[in-house]
Design a protein around this motif. Structure first.
Motif, PDB file in Angstrom:
ATOM      1  N   HIS A 103       0.908  -1.323  -0.045  1.00  0.00           N
ATOM      2  CA  HIS A 103       0.107  -0.138  -0.079  1.00  0.00           C
ATOM      3  C   HIS A 103       0.833   1.149   0.085  1.00  0.00           C
ATOM      4  CE1 HIS A 103      -3.271   2.866   1.344  1.00  0.00           C
ATOM      5  NE2 HIS A 103      -2.361   3.415   2.340  1.00  0.00           N
ATOM      6  N   SER A 104       1.875   1.299   0.885  1.00  0.00           N
ATOM      7  CA  SER A 104       2.735   2.402   0.833  1.00  0.00           C
ATOM      8  C   SER A 104       3.444   2.610  -0.314  1.00  0.00           C
ATOM      9  CB  SER A 104       3.787   2.154   2.103  1.00  0.00           C
ATOM     10  OG  SER A 104       3.136   2.292   3.400  1.00  0.00           O
ATOM     11  N   ALA A 110       1.763   6.416   4.451  1.00  0.00           N
ATOM     12  CA  ALA A 110       2.044   5.546   5.565  1.00  0.00           C
ATOM     13  C   ALA A 110       1.029   4.333   5.432  1.00  0.00           C
ATOM     14  CB  ALA A 110       1.885   6.211   6.823  1.00  0.00           C
ATOM     15  N   ALA A 111       1.615   3.075   6.063  1.00  0.00           N
ATOM     16  CA  ALA A 111       0.530   1.846   6.045  1.00  0.00           C
ATOM     17  C   ALA A 111       0.151   1.772   7.379  1.00  0.00           C
ATOM     18  CB  ALA A 111       1.618   0.679   5.680  1.00  0.00           C
ATOM     19  N   PHE A 273      15.844   1.700   7.086  1.00  0.00           N
ATOM     20  CA  PHE A 273      15.012   2.430   7.884  1.00  0.00           C
ATOM     21  C   PHE A 273      14.440   3.556   7.229  1.00  0.00           C
ATOM     22  CE2 PHE A 273      15.257   5.882  11.388  1.00  0.00           C
ATOM     23  CZ  PHE A 273      14.880   5.288  12.576  1.00  0.00           C
ATOM     24  N   ASP A 274      14.634   3.622   5.993  1.00  0.00           N
ATOM     25  CA  ASP A 274      13.933   4.568   4.999  1.00  0.00           C
ATOM     26  C   ASP A 274      12.881   4.029   4.914  1.00  0.00           C
ATOM     27  OD1 ASP A 274      14.453   6.819   3.823  1.00  0.00           O
ATOM     28  OD2 ASP A 274      15.799   6.299   2.236  1.00  0.00           O
ATOM     29  N   LEU A 275      12.471   2.695   4.788  1.00  0.00           N
ATOM     30  CA  LEU A 275      11.036   1.972   4.399  1.00  0.00           C
ATOM     31  C   LEU A 275      10.383   2.137   5.875  1.00  0.00           C
ATOM     32  CD1 LEU A 275      12.231  -1.218   2.548  1.00  0.00           C
ATOM     33  CD2 LEU A 275      10.856   0.988   1.665  1.00  0.00           C
ATOM     34  N   SER A 276      10.952   2.113   6.812  1.00  0.00           N
ATOM     35  CA  SER A 276      10.368   2.113   8.299  1.00  0.00           C
ATOM     36  C   SER A 276       9.854   3.307   8.426  1.00  0.00           C
ATOM     37  CB  SER A 276      11.284   1.902   9.410  1.00  0.00           C
ATOM     38  OG  SER A 276      11.764   0.436   9.254  1.00  0.00           O
ATOM     39  N   MET A 277      10.333   4.689   7.805  1.00  0.00           N
ATOM     40  CA  MET A 277       9.833   5.916   7.954  1.00  0.00           C
ATOM     41  C   MET A 277       8.615   6.195   7.066  1.00  0.00           C
ATOM     42  SD  MET A 277      11.309   7.593  10.189  1.00  0.00           S
ATOM     43  CE  MET A 277      11.501   5.966  10.947  1.00  0.00           C
ATOM     44  N   GLU A 285      14.040   9.559   4.955  1.00  0.00           N
ATOM     45  CA  GLU A 285      15.480  10.106   5.441  1.00  0.00           C
ATOM     46  C   GLU A 285      15.779  11.014   3.963  1.00  0.00           C
ATOM     47  OE1 GLU A 285      15.869   9.848   7.966  1.00  0.00           O
ATOM     48  OE2 GLU A 285      15.658   7.747   8.950  1.00  0.00           O
ATOM     49  N   ARG A 286      15.665  12.251   4.398  1.00  0.00           N
ATOM     50  CA  ARG A 286      15.777  13.168   3.225  1.00  0.00           C
ATOM     51  C   ARG A 286      17.408  13.309   2.709  1.00  0.00           C
ATOM     52  NH1 ARG A 286      11.295  15.122   5.840  1.00  0.00           N
ATOM     53  NH2 ARG A 286       9.456  15.196   4.687  1.00  0.00           N
TER      54      ARG A 286
END
Length: 322
Positions: A103-104, A110-111, A273-277, A285-286
């Motif tokens: 979905h994300s 956000a999921a 962690f990028d996917l977690s955000m 993470e920009r």
């Protein structure tokens, strides 16, 4: 790499308290199942897999926690329990949103709301135990890096700092303790702000601190030398990040600085962690150029980038024309 059995087995083991229960003595699966009110056959299957992983060992009288498995005990001090509990822990609950990753990816959103019916922050606001575990998680994430964050930047340039969304005050307390001439003002939601007051009192900083209960989407205390956003912007999409920066600039004019501490894309950010955000918050993470573009909308110019730790950098912004 694709199997879900092991990560879910560890989460269930921690949620059931198995590493702690079996640390000191060996217990048979059927006895343990009766204590926990779970299926004895199913629990034995779980314990067998945990034995394969080296978390448990089988003895003549049942199962017990290994030295390796003791890392999953509540008092291990590594934060794993807080991340793996999937019923009462914000981190563990949030991780389960990854089942909605498709979905994300399809929407860029956000999921978490798709799984739980509300966004992450609304959810923890309604459940005190989740909010408390989230505050613990943030404290644990920073704890080992705080000394380097304090030592790696010249905080003494500022006589007053507003820590925007500063959590329970761990970082701000360390900064002020290292620099006796500074004063700090922390802004966070009511329950967390109350804990920050306790943190400052414990460090004898009551005379040099102020705490305001509020949101960083609302007007911030004005006139400080610097406005600190530590691990804030990556939790939000561009629309909300713009709103946060707008409040900082509104309060900082005409000469204040905006300081952003985050994991920066290309400078220590991990793809996982990028996917977690993304999954949790719809954030990311920009990279440096993305921060420049985001900040330019508000008349902010990137002045310096300081590497603080292997994970985090500090980006210092000034208002154009300073």
């Amino acid at each position: 790499m694709a199997g879900l059995a092991t990560p879910m087995a560890l989460r269930v083991a921690v949620t059931l308290g198995l590493p702690d229960r079996l640390l000191s003595d060996s217990v048979a699966a059927d006895q343990l199942a009766a204590e926990l009110n779970v299926s004895p056959i199913a629990l034995d299957l779980l314990l067998r897999h945990l034995t394969t992983l080296g978390v448990m060992q089988q003895t003549s009288t049942g199962y017990r926690t290994t030295e390796f498995g003791a890392n999953l005990c509540a008092d291990a001090g590594n934060g794993l329990t807080n991340m793996l509990l999937h019923m009462d822990s914000a981190g563990g609950r949030a991780e389960l949103s990854f089942v909605e990753l498709a979905h994300s990816i399809a929407t860029g959103q956000a999921a978490y709301p798709r799984r739980y019916g509300k966004d992450f922050y609304d959810d923890i606001a309604e459940h005190p135990r989740l909010r408390e575990s989230f505050d613990r998680q943030m404290t644990l994430r920073l704890r080992m890096q705080v000394p380097r964050i304090v030592a790696g930047f010249d905080w003494s340039r500022f006589s007053t700092v507003v820590d925007v969304g500063g959590g329970v005050g761990t970082l701000l307390a360390a900064i002020l303790t290292a620099h006796p001439g500074m004063h700090g003002h922390l802004v966070d939601l009511e329950a967390t702000a109350a804990d920050a007051r306790h943190t400052f009192s414990a460090h004898n900083l009551d005379e040099r601190t102020e705490v305001t209960a509020g949101s960083f989407f609302d007007p911030l205390p004005a006139g400080a030398d610097a406005y600190l956003l530590s691990d804030i912007l990556h939790n939000w999409d561009d629309e909300h990040a713009h709103r946060i920066l707008a409040r900082c600039v509104e309060a900082a004019r005409p000469t204040g600085r905006v300081l952003v501490i985050e994991t920066v894309g290309g400078l220590g950010a991990k793809s996982e962690f990028d996917l977690s955000m993304l999954v949790l918050y719809g954030g990311r993470e920009r990279r440096i150029d993305e921060f420049r573009t985001l900040a330019a909308t508000h008349g902010l110019v990137l002045d310096t980038v300081t590497t603080l730790t292997h994970e985090r950098s500090l980006l210092e912004f000034q208002l154009a024309g300073q």
